[in-house]
Design an enzyme around this catalytic site. Sequence first.
Site, mmCIF file in Angstrom:
data_model
loop_
_atom_site.group_PDB
_atom_site.id
_atom_site.type_symbol
_atom_site.label_atom_id
_atom_site.label_comp_id
_atom_site.label_asym_id
_atom_site.label_seq_id
_atom_site.Cartn_x
_atom_site.Cartn_y
_atom_site.Cartn_z
ATOM 1 C CB SER A 75 -5.943 -7.828 -3.114
ATOM 2 O OG SER A 75 -6.245 -6.454 -3.110
HETATM 3 N N1 SAH Z 1 -7.020 -3.733 0.486
HETATM 4 C C1 SAH Z 1 -8.347 -4.193 0.186
HETATM 5 C C2 SAH Z 1 -8.600 -4.180 -1.312
HETATM 6 C C3 SAH Z 1 -9.837 -3.434 -1.592
HETATM 7 S S1 SAH Z 1 -10.139 -2.983 -3.265
HETATM 8 C C4 SAH Z 1 -8.622 -5.552 0.813
HETATM 9 O O1 SAH Z 1 -7.697 -6.135 1.390
HETATM 10 O O2 SAH Z 1 -9.759 -6.011 0.779
HETATM 11 C C5 SAH Z 1 -9.668 -1.283 -3.237
HETATM 12 C C6 SAH Z 1 -10.379 -0.388 -2.269
HETATM 13 O O3 SAH Z 1 -9.889 0.931 -2.469
HETATM 14 C C7 SAH Z 1 -11.898 -0.308 -2.448
HETATM 15 O O4 SAH Z 1 -12.511 -0.615 -1.242
HETATM 16 C C8 SAH Z 1 -12.129 1.142 -2.851
HETATM 17 O O5 SAH Z 1 -13.338 1.670 -2.348
HETATM 18 C C9 SAH Z 1 -10.936 1.830 -2.238
HETATM 19 N N2 SAH Z 1 -10.603 3.124 -2.809
HETATM 20 C C10 SAH Z 1 -10.631 3.504 -4.119
HETATM 21 N N3 SAH Z 1 -10.226 4.779 -4.248
HETATM 22 C C11 SAH Z 1 -9.947 5.228 -2.975
HETATM 23 C C12 SAH Z 1 -9.503 6.469 -2.443
HETATM 24 N N4 SAH Z 1 -9.244 7.536 -3.212
HETATM 25 N N5 SAH Z 1 -9.317 6.554 -1.110
HETATM 26 C C13 SAH Z 1 -9.560 5.501 -0.290
HETATM 27 N N6 SAH Z 1 -9.990 4.315 -0.737
HETATM 28 C C14 SAH Z 1 -10.177 4.178 -2.068
#
Ligand code: SAH
Length: 227
Positions: A75
Amino acid sequence: MTARMRLHPEAIGVGMTSQRVRDRLIERLRDNGIADERVLNAVRTVPRHLFVDEALATRAYEDTALPIGHGQTISQPWVVAKMTEALFANGAQPKKVLEVGTGSGYQAAILAALGLEVHTVERIGELLRTARKRFRALGFNIRSKHDDGRIGWPENGPFDGIVVTAAAPALVDALTAQLAPGGTLVAPVGGSGAQSLLCLRRDADGVVDQANLAPVVFVPLLSGLVD
Ligand code: SAH
């Protein structure tokens, strides 16, 4: 060639990941309304360039989301700061928090740097394994599991804060239910393209307050696990 010219830019502190470059990001966050010094300090100390591929390290202190593979993104720092700050709003003193969507592990590391007991859930196994290596290398003690984060982590709840870092069409009831009294949940809600960053706070009787913090763009919250 002088000795100075032979040194890698990192070594003499003028690289794109130097403290000066990081401080510039902090000023930018401040200019854009992030006021909580604890949060700014966490962003200052957690090395974001270690949460992206080496090839992208030079861009790690730009205020922008970056690809982390598997179609996912780390993000934007402002969004991470905004979500984190929301957990501490109105004098709240959260202790135990849950993040849904570990991704690179950066948001979880920011929460841990603030002294919170962090739980994080990720559906893509490979991203989670890489994030765990980063936590270990940086000395963060963060609990994580490979699971569908839409069910939360009921055995370890309730949580004083829940941060959802992937977008769903609506708030997920199972997560709201795992909020402790006085707890805050921050989540992007809306369809693909653009969403609203919603913040809701509950007391013992249920939801007392809901606010729309900002328009945001997140990857979707998906079901099913991936190795
Ligand atoms: N907080 C992260 C942002 C990652 S983007 C950071 O600091 O880098 C969002 C993430 O959510 C992705 O890695 C994706 O695989 C995950 N995601 C999407 N749906 C999900 C679910 N149902 N349960 C767990 N993770 C999920």
